[in-house]
Design a protein around this motif. Structure first.
Motif, PDB file in Angstrom:
ATOM      1  N   TYR B 117      38.879  23.253  23.352  1.00 35.04           N
ATOM      2  CA  TYR B 117      38.557  23.588  21.974  1.00 35.04           C
ATOM      3  C   TYR B 117      37.079  23.936  21.938  1.00 35.04           C
ATOM      4  CZ  TYR B 117      42.982  21.465  20.630  1.00 35.04           C
ATOM      5  OH  TYR B 117      44.305  21.178  20.494  1.00 35.04           O
ATOM      6  N   ASN B 190      35.870  22.164  15.362  1.00 34.42           N
ATOM      7  CA  ASN B 190      36.550  23.066  16.287  1.00 34.42           C
ATOM      8  C   ASN B 190      36.785  24.410  15.628  1.00 34.42           C
ATOM      9  OD1 ASN B 190      36.692  21.178  18.271  1.00 34.42           O
ATOM     10  ND2 ASN B 190      38.778  20.553  17.826  1.00 34.42           N
ATOM     11  N   LYS B 191      36.540  25.465  16.378  1.00 27.65           N
ATOM     12  CA  LYS B 191      36.788  26.770  15.761  1.00 27.65           C
ATOM     13  C   LYS B 191      37.778  27.629  16.538  1.00 27.65           C
ATOM     14  CE  LYS B 191      33.377  29.790  17.663  1.00 27.65           C
ATOM     15  NZ  LYS B 191      32.328  29.497  18.507  1.00 27.65           N
ATOM     16  N   SER B 192      37.941  27.382  17.822  1.00 30.70           N
ATOM     17  CA  SER B 192      38.927  28.191  18.536  1.00 30.70           C
ATOM     18  C   SER B 192      39.426  27.468  19.774  1.00 30.70           C
ATOM     19  CB  SER B 192      38.313  29.521  18.936  1.00 30.70           C
ATOM     20  OG  SER B 192      37.212  29.294  19.776  1.00 30.70           O
ATOM     21  N   ARG B 193      40.562  27.937  20.250  1.00 28.74           N
ATOM     22  CA  ARG B 193      41.129  27.351  21.462  1.00 28.74           C
ATOM     23  C   ARG B 193      40.846  28.263  22.631  1.00 28.74           C
ATOM     24  NH1 ARG B 193      45.316  26.176  17.590  1.00 28.74           N
ATOM     25  NH2 ARG B 193      45.823  23.961  17.655  1.00 28.74           N
ATOM     26  N   ALA B 224      47.524  20.775  25.230  1.00 25.49           N
ATOM     27  CA  ALA B 224      46.890  20.777  23.902  1.00 25.49           C
ATOM     28  C   ALA B 224      45.754  19.770  23.860  1.00 25.49           C
ATOM     29  CB  ALA B 224      47.927  20.456  22.833  1.00 25.49           C
ATOM     30  N   TRP B 225      45.647  18.970  24.909  1.00 21.59           N
ATOM     31  CA  TRP B 225      44.560  17.999  24.971  1.00 21.59           C
ATOM     32  C   TRP B 225      43.559  18.444  26.011  1.00 21.59           C
ATOM     33  CZ3 TRP B 225      48.239  13.159  25.291  1.00 21.59           C
ATOM     34  CH2 TRP B 225      48.951  13.080  24.091  1.00 21.59           C
TER      35      TRP B 225
END
Lengths: 449, 822
Positions: B117, B190-193, B224-225
Motif C-alpha cells: 500500500y 493509503n492511496k494506492s495498491r 492483501a497484506w
C-alpha cells in the motif's frame, strides 16, 4: 429525554488501510479511541478486502479489545467465474442492455465471521472476488455466498445493498423476495441493519427494513457505517476524496451551485464513530418517527449480542515456512563444507561466530529458511549460463545487501560474498535473540495457586 | 552458570531427565534473551504453583511450578521478526526464480507476490492539499523539492520531525495553518495498491487459506497484506518473505567481465589462483589505482558514488582505503548531512577538527576518526563501554533512535555507571558520550549494507580503472535512462574513450566494441526493438541504402531512425522519398513473388502426377520410359519430365532477370511530397533527430567550437573551486536593479550537458564584455558560486578596494568568446 443505557458496538466500520479512497480513519485511531466511546470490540468491515486485519489484531492486543473480523462484500448475482478482468468485460459485452445495467451494480453486503471457519471463508471469498469476480469492484455471486457461508453472519447493510436496489427500483414485493432469498440462504445468520444518516434514501429504506423485521422476526441491528473517527473529520474525508479525484474545493462549489447533488466527494456527514449518546441525539433529532423506540433500543442491544457471538475468532499464527526434512542437520553439513570451501581460518573467533549463529537459527527454527535461500542462489547460478547463453553462473548474484551481509553462515552458504568478521559486521543486526523468530511465552495468565 | 540454571540442572538429574538437556538449554537461552531469570527465580522462591503448565515449559516443570509437561510439544511462543535475506540478482535470474522456479519447487498455490500500500508522505500530502484548496503550488513546491520524505532507515518522516528539520516548511505551515492542519491528517493515509518489487511468499500450504489475495490490473496475484519496512502483516500469520531483488549494476559487472575476458584472453578477473570465480582476490577492494581515482573524486558512473555531491565529498575528504569509501557511502545521506555528522567526519579526516579516540574505542571508532557512522559501532560501544549484554544492544539501538526514553532509561544509567570504570572517564564525559549516541543513533547507517554495496562499487571502479573500454560498453548497454547515457558518454570522453554514433555497418545490437571504439547499439535506438536490431546486424555489411532495403526490408521504424540519424548519408529527405516509393514497389514485388511461388508449386504438382518424383531427383528420371498419351500422341514420361524442367528453368531465369527493384538514381518523381511529419523530421536540424532517437543531443553545439575545453557546471561543483571557468551558450540576458539601486545583469545559459545556470554580473563588467554577451553566443567565463543555491553563480569581479588589480580590457580573460562553427 433521558435514555436507558443499552450498550452499542460498532459493527460496520471502514479504514483507510483497507477501504482506499473511502475510509479516512486508521485502525490505530479507532482502537485508541474505543474506550472513550465505550467499545469493547473492534470490528472492521472494509470494502471488498480484509486488508486491515493484521493491524486490527495488533491494535486490539495493544488496547485490550476483542477483534471482530469482517468485510463489506460486493455482490452481483450475475457475476460469472472469470480468470481476469478482461473476461468479465467480455461477458458483460454479450449481455443485452437491461442485463448490462444490472451487471454494473455492485451491491453491498456486510459479513462478520463468528468462528474460525467463518474467518477462513471470508478470506476465501474476498480472494475469489479479486481473482475470479472482478468487474470494477471485487465481487461475489450468490453461489459463492452459499459455498462459503459457513461461520458467517450476514447483515442487510446500507442503502446500496441488493435489497435496497430492488426496493427502490422494483418495489416492496420484489424486495421481500430478495429478503426471503437471503433468509433461505443464510437462515438464522441473516440479520437486518438500520442506520441513521442524512442520506435521502436512508429513511425510506430503514422503514422497509423495519417492516421486514416485523414480518419475518429477523434480528435487527443498528450501525453507523463509520468512515472516520470524529465528527470534524467529515471535512477531512471530503477533502481527501477531492484530492484523490483531482478536484478543487472551487470546482465542487461550482458543481453544487449548478445543481449537482450526487457528488461522490460529499459523503454523509454522520460517518464518525459515534458514542451511544450521540446516536441517541441523532435518533431524537431525525429518526423518532422512523424507528420505534423499542426497536431502536433492541437494535442497539443486538450489536452486543452479535459481537459476543463473533468473539474469539483467531488467525492461525503458526509458522508457514516450508520445512525441509532434517533441516538442522542439513544446515550443519552445508556450513561445514562451506567453511572449508571458503578456506576460513579455524580460529576461536570464526568457530564461535558460526556456533552462535547456528544455535540461534536452529532455536528459532529458521534452518529451512537459510537452506531455501541457498537453493535459490545455487539455482540462479546454475541457470544463468542457460538463460544468457554465456557466463559461468556466479555472475548472477551480487555480493550482498542489507543486514544479511552480517551473517557468517550466509557467507559459508555462498548466499553472500562478504566475510562479516573481516568487516566488523554483527550478526545481531540481522537476527537477534530478543526480537527475531520464535519468542517463548514466559508470562503466565493463569492465576497462581 | 547462574542460579536458575543450576537449580534446573540439578532437578533435571534428580528426575532422571538428562535426555531433555537440549530442550532445557533452548528454554534457558530464551529466558536469557528475555531477561526473565529473576522472574522465574522469584516464582520458585515463593513456591508458586500453577494448575497446569500453561506454555508447556520444561523449566516450569523442573522448578515445580506445575506438574505436567509434554516433551513432544514445543513451548508456547509468539512469532517475532523474521530474518531478512535480501539478495540482488541479475534481472533475468530474478524473474526466473520468482515466476518459474519457486512455483515449480513449492507449488503454484504456495507461492505469491506481496501487495503493498502506498501511503501519502508529507510532501505529497501538503501538495495535494494546496491543490484541493485551489492555490498556486509554486511556493510550496520550492520548499518540498528540498525535503526528504524518508529517514535513513527508509521510514516515513514524521510531521514534527519535518517541522524541526526544515525551517521553511515550518514557516509555511505557520502562515497557512488551515492547509497545514488538513495535510497533517492526510499523512500516512493509503492511496494506492502496488506490488512489492522483489518480495515473494513461499509457504508450506496454499496461501489463500490464510491470507486474502488480490489480483492487480496486470493479472498478478498478490497478498492483501503487506510485508516490508512499513508493515509486517504477513509475519503475524507465520509467513516468511523471500526478497529477490535486482540492481542493474550486477549485470554491468558481469557484462564488462565477459568483454574483458573475450578481448584480452583472460580466464579470470581479480581471482585467487585456485578459485573458480572472479573477484575472489579481495585485493581489488584496496587497489592503488582505484584508490587514486576515488581520491580525485573520479567516481562518475560508479554505483552509489555517481552523484556530484558524493564525488565532491570524496575529493574533499580524500580516499585511501576501502573503509573510507564505505563510510562515505553511509554518510552521504540526508540525515548525517543535515546533522553535520558528515561535515565533522570530513573535517576530522582532513585534520581540521581535533579529536581523540580512547584506546578501548579505537578498534570500533578508529576507522571513522571517532565519529559514529554505523549502527554496528553504536552496538559495540554500548557493549564494550556500558557492558550491556550484546543481545540487548540491538533492541536498545532501536529504542534510542526512536527516542523511546522509557525503553532505554535504565540502560543509560548502566552505561554511564559502567563507562566511568571501563573508560576511566568522569561521569560528565561518559554522559557526553551517551549524548553523542543519542544524537546520532537516528542517522547512523547499517554498516553491512554499506560494506556490501561498496564491494559492488569497487568491482565497477576496478573495471573502470583497468578496462575502461569494456567498462563503458557494459555500462552503456545496461543503462536505459537517456540523461545517464549522455553523462556516461561525456565521462568516457574525459577518460579518452570516444563513443561513436550509430553506424550502419559497425554498430552492434548493444554498445559493442569495434576497432577499439564503442559504437552506439541499434537496440538502444528508440523504436528499434531487440529482434529488429538483431536482424539489422545479421545482414551487415550493407553496401548502401538500396542494399539495406533489399536485404533488411522496409520496417518503417528502423528505416526512419537510421535515415534520420544519417546512417546513409546526409541526403535525408531524398532518401526518405525513395524509401516511400520503394515500399510500394516492394509490395508489388512481393505480389509477383507470390505468383512465382505459386507457379513453382504448380510445376511441382505436375511432375508428381507424372512420375511421383521431384525436380531434385532428376538423375532417377531415365527410369521413366513408360509411354503415355498426350494430345493423342505417345510420349515417354521421361520426355515429359524434361520438357517440364526446361519450362520451369526458363521461368526461374526469367524471374531472376526481371528485377523490379527500383534504382535510386532518376527514381523519385520531382513532384513527390513526403508525409509532412516525416518531412519535418528529415529536413530539420540533426539535433532534433538525435533527441528523438538517442534521447539526447549527441553533441551540444558548444562542443563543436574549436575553443571548447569542457568546463561544465557539474565539473565546477565537484572540483569545489572558489572560482573557476564555465563554458556556456547564452540563452538570455536581463537588466535588473538591486535593492540599493545598483544595476546588474542576470544571464541565463546552458552548458554542454544541457544544464541551465544563471550568472549575475555587475554593470561595469557587463559594459566591458557586452560585445560578446549576445544571445546564442558561446562564452567561457570565470565565476564563483554564491553560498546559496546551485546552479546560480556570480561573475568573478574585483571588490572595490582591489579595482586597481583589474587588467586592461584586452588582457582581461575573465570572459572569452568561443568561436562558433556552423
Amino acid at each position: 429525554m433521558k435514555h436507558e443505557v443499552c450498550g452499542f458496538e460498532h459493527l460496520h466500520r471502514h479504514t483507510h488501510n483497507g477501504s482506499l479512497l473511502d475510509g479516512f480513519g486508521s485502525v490505530e485511531e479507532y482502537a485508541s479511541y474505543s474506550k472513550d466511546v465505550n467499545q469493547k470490540y473492534l470490528c472492521i468491515t472494509d470494502h471488498g478486502v480484509m486488508g486491515a486485519v493484521p493491524e486490527q489484531i495488533r491494535q486490539c492486543d495493544e488496547h485490550n479489545l476483542f477483534p471482530l473480523l469482517g468485510i463489506e462484500l460486493y455482490v452481483n448475482p450475475l457475476q460469472p467465474f472469470t480468470n481476469s478482468r478482461k473476461e468479465s468485460t467480455e461477458f458483460r459485452s454479450q449481455l443485452d442492455d437491461s442485463k448490462k445495467k444490472l451487471f454494473d451494480k455492485s451491491h453491498h453486503l456486510l459479513a462478520i465471521a463468528y468462528n474460525n471457519q467463518g474467518c477462513q471463508n471470508l478470506v476465501q471469498m474476498s480472494s475469489w472476488a479479486w481473482i475470479h469476480g472482478y468487474y470494477r469492484k471485487p465481487r461475489v455471486n450468490h453461489e459463492i455466498l452459499m459455498k462459503y457461508k459457513e461461520g458467517i453472519t450476514f447483515s442487510s447493510c446500507c442503502a446500496i445493498s441488493e435489497i435496497a436496489y430492488t426496493f427502490f427500483n422494483y418495489g416492496e414485493d420484489a424486495a421481500y423476495d430478495i429478503v426471503e432469498k437471503y433468509m433461505a440462504m443464510f437462515g438464522e445468520h441473516f440479520i437486518l441493519e438500520i442506520m441513521m444518516l442524512d442520506f435521502k434514501l436512508q429513511k425510506p429504506y430503514d422503514q422497509f427494513i423495519i417492516k421486514c423485521h416485523q414480518k419475518y422476526g429477523l434480528k435487527i441491528i443498528l450501525s453507523q457505517d463509520v468512515h472516520y473517527l470524529k465528527k470534524e473529520h467529515s471535512k477531512n474525508q471530503r477533502l481527501m476524496l477531492m484530492g484523490q479525484n483531482n478536484r478543487t474545493i472551487q470546482q465542487i462549489e461550482s458543481l453544487i451551485a449548478s445543481g449537482e447533488t450526487d457528488l461522490f466527494e460529499l459523503q454523509d456527514e454522520n460517518l464518525w464513530m459515534k458514542s451511544e449518546d450521540e446516536l441517541n441525539e441523532k435518533w431524537e433529532k431525525d429518526y423518532q418517527d422512523i424507528i420505534d423506540y423499542e426497536i431502536y433500543k433492541e437494535a442497539k442491544r443486538n450489536t452486543i449480542k452479535i459481537a459476543e457471538k463473533s468473539k474469539g475468532v483467531t488467525l492461525d499464527r503458526s509458522s508457514k515456512l516450508p520445512k525441509l526434512p532434517e533441516a538442522d542437520e542439513k544446515l550443519k553439513e552445508e556450513i561445514k563444507s562451506g567453511f572449508v570451501k571458503r578456506k576460513l581460518p579455524k580460529t576461536r573467533e570464526y568457530i564461535d561466530r558460526i556456533k552462535e549463529e547456528y544455535e540461534l537459527i536452529t532455536d528459532k527454527e529458521f534452518s529451512s529458511y537459510f537452506l531455501i535461500q541457498q537453493m535459490m542462489t545455487n539455482e540462479a547460478r546454475r541457470v544463468f549460463p542457460q538463460l544468457m547463453g554465456w557466463g559461468e553462473g556466479w555472475e548472477a548474484i551480487g555480493p550482498g545487501r542489507g543486514s544479511s551481509a552480517g551473517s557468517l553462515i550466509n557467507y559459508c552458504l555462498e548466499i553472500t560474498d562478504i566475510d562479516p568478521i573481516r568487516h566488523d559486521l554483527l550478526f545481531s543486526r540481522f537476527l537477534s535473540p530478543t526480537r527475531g523468530g520464535k519468542i517463548m511465552k514466559c508470562e503466565f495468565t493463569i492465576p497462581e495457586l | 552458570m547462574n542460579i536458575l540454571e543450576e537449580i534446573c540442572h540439578k532437578n533435571l538429574v534428580e528426575k532422571g531427565l538428562e535426555k531433555y538437556e537440549k530442550r532445557l538449554k533452548q528454554e534457558l537461552r530464551q529466558i536469557d534473551a528475555q531477561d526473565k531469570h529473576d522472574y522465574f527465580l522469584d516464582l520458585y522462591t515463593r513456591n508458586a504453583r500453577f494448575a497446569y503448565n500453561e506454555h508447556n515449559l520444561l523449566i516450569v516443570y523442573l522448578l515445580g511450578l506445575a506438574n505436567d509437561f509434554d516433551i513432544n510439544n514445543t513451548f508456547a511462543y509468539v512469532n517475532g521478526e523474521n530474518p531478512d535475506i535480501d539478495i540482488d540478482y541479475i534481472d533475468i535470474a530474478k524473474d526466473y526464480l520468482k515466476n518459474v522456479w519457486a512455483r515449480k519447487v513449492f507449488g503454484e498455490e504456495c507461492v505469491s507476490s506481496i501487495g503493498t500500500y502506498a501511503a501519502l508522505g508529507i510532501k505529497q500530502a501538503i501538495l495535494d492539499t494546496v491543490k484541493v484548496y485551489g492555490q498556486d503550488k509554486a511556493e510550496i513546491q520550492a520548499i518540498t523539492v528540498k525535503m526528504h520524505d524518508k529517514d535513513n532507515e527508509g521510514l516515513q518522516l514524521t510531521w514534527d520531525d519535518a517541522l524541526e528539520e526544515y525551517s521553511e516548511f515550518k514557516e509555511y505551515c505557520e502562515s497557512n495553518p488551515e492547509i497545514a492542519e488538513v495535510a497533517k491528517l492526510l499523512v500516512g493515509k493509503n492511496k494506492s495498491r502496488g506490488v512489492h518489487p522483489g518480495g515473494l511468499i513461499i509457504a508450506s500450504s496454499p496461501i489463500s487459506q490464510f491470507v486474502p489475495l488480490e489480483m492487480t490490473k496486470d493479472g498478478i496475484i498478490v497478498t492483501a497484506w503487506g510485508e516490508g519496512l512499513k508493515s509486517q502483516d504477513l509475519q503475524t500469520v507465520g509467513l516468511v518473505k523471500f526478497d529477490i531483488l535486482s540492481i542493474a549494476n550486477i549485470m554491468q559487472i558481469a557484462l564488462a567481465g565477459k568483454l574483458v575476458k573475450e578481448r584480452h584472453g583472460l580466464k579470470r578477473i581479480c581471482s585467487l589462483d585456485d578459485e573458480q570465480k572472479d573477484w575472489s582476490d579481495l585485493a581489488y577492494l584496496n587497489d592503488p589505482k582505484c584508490m587514486e581515482m576515488a581520491n580525485k573524486g573520479d567516481l562518475k558512473c560508479i554505483f552509489q558514488f555517481d552523484s556530484d555531491g558524493i564525488r565532491k565529498l570524496a575529493k574533499r575528504g580524500g580516499v585511501s582505503k576501502f573503509e573510507d569509501l564505505e563510510a562515505l557511502n553511509a554518510l552521504y545521506r540526508p540525515g548525517p548531512i543535515r546533522s553535520l555528522l558528515t561535515e565533522s567526519y570530513i573535517k576530522r579526516k582532513r585534520g581540521e577538527e581535533p579529536y581523540e579516540v580512547h584506546l578501548l574505542l579505537s578498534p570500533i571508532l578508529g576507522n571513522t576518526y571517532g565519529t559514529i557512522v554505523y549502527q554496528e559501532q553504536i552496538v559495540l560501544v554500548l557493549n564494550k563501554v556500558g557492558l550491556i549484554p550484546m543481545k540487548n544492544c540491538v533492541t536498545l539501538l532501536k529504542a534510542i533512535s526512536k527516542k523511546q526514553v522509557g525503553k532505554f532509561q535504565k540502560y543509560k544509567e548502566q552505561f554511564v555507571e559502567n563507562g566511568q570504570k571501563t573508560l576511566e572517564w568522569t561521569k560528565e564525559k561518559v554522559e557526553e558520550m551517551w549524548g553523542q549516541i543519542e544524537k546520532f543513533a537516528k542517522y547512523s547507517f547499517n554498516k553491512s549494507h554499506s560494506t556490501a554495496y561498496t564491494y559492488v562499487a569497487l568491482r565497477l571502479l576496478w573495471l573502470k580503472a583497468y578496462y575502461p573500454l569494456e567498462f563503458y560498453a557494459a555500462l552503456l548497454t545496461v543503462e536505459d535512462k537517456d540523461d545517464k547515457l549522455k553523462e556516461y558518454k561525456r565521462d568516457a570522453k574525459a577518460h579518452g574513450i570516444e563513443i561513436q554514433p550509430l553506424n550502419l555497418n559497425k554498430s552492434g545490437v548493444d554498445f559493442d566494441i569495434v576497432d577499439e571504439q564503442i559504437y552506439y547499439g541499434f537496440h538502444k535506438i528508440k523504436g528499434i526493438g531487440k529482434e529488429t536490431a538483431k536482424d539489422i546486424v545479421k545482414g551487415q555489411p550493407y553496401k548502401d541504402f538500396e542494399d539495406f532495403l533489399h536485404r533488411f526490408g522496409t520496417k518503417a521504424d528502423a528505416v526512419k531512425a537510421l535515415v534520420a540519424l544519417g546512417c546513409f548519408g546526409d541526403d535525408r529527405v531524398n532518401l526518405m522519398k525513395f524509401y516511400e516509393y520503394y515500399k510500394d514497389f516492394n509490395t508489388k514485388h512481393k505480389q509477383k513473388d507470390q505468383r512465382f511461388v505459386k507457379r513453382m508449386e504448380k510445376y511441382d504438382l505436375e511432375i508428381k502426377e507424372i512420375a511421383d518424383t521431384s525436380f531434385d531427383e532428376h538423375e532417377k528420371w531415365p527410369e521413366f520410359q513408360e509411354k503415355v498419351l498426350v494430345k493423342n500422341k505417345e510420349v515417354s514420361k521421361y520426355d515429359l519430365l524434361i520438357k517440364l524442367k526446361e519450362k520451369r528453368d526458363a521461368s526461374i531465369e526469367k524471374n531472376k532477370n526481371k528485377s523490379i527493384f527500383p534504382k535510386m538514381i532518376d527514381f523519385i518523381p520531382e513532384d513527390y511530397t513526403l508525409n509532412p511529419e516525416v518531412e519535418e523530421l528529415m529536413s530539420c536540424n540533426p539535433e532534433v533527430a538525435q533527441e528523438q532517437y538517442y534521447g539526447f543531443v549527441w553533441d551540444h553545439s558548444i562542443e563543436k567550437s574549436p575553443d571548447y575545453q569542457g568546463f561544465t557546471i557539474s565539473n565546477f561543483l565537484v572540483e569545489e573551486l572558489v572560482y573557476g571557468p564555465i563554458e556556456i551558450q547564452i540563452k538570455n540576458i536581463n537588466r535588473k536593479t538591486s535593492k540599493n539601486d545598483n544595476i546588474f545583469y542576470s544571464i541565463t545559459g546552458e552548458d554542454a550537458d544541457g544544464e541551465e545556470c544563471r550568472i549575475t554580473m555587475w554593470s561595469d563588467d557587463y559594459d566591458r564584455f557586452k560585445d560578446n554577451l549576445k544571445k546564442n553566443n558561446f562564452v567561457r567565463m570565470q565565476v564563483k558560486p554564491p553560498s546559496g543555491g546551485f546552479p546560480s553563480f556570480l561573475f568573478f569581479s574585483y571588490p572595490r578596494h582591489e579595482k586597481w588589480k583589474l587588467p586592461p580590457k584586452d588582457e582581461d580573460y575573465r570572459l572569452m568568446a568561443l568561436r562558433c562553427v556552423l
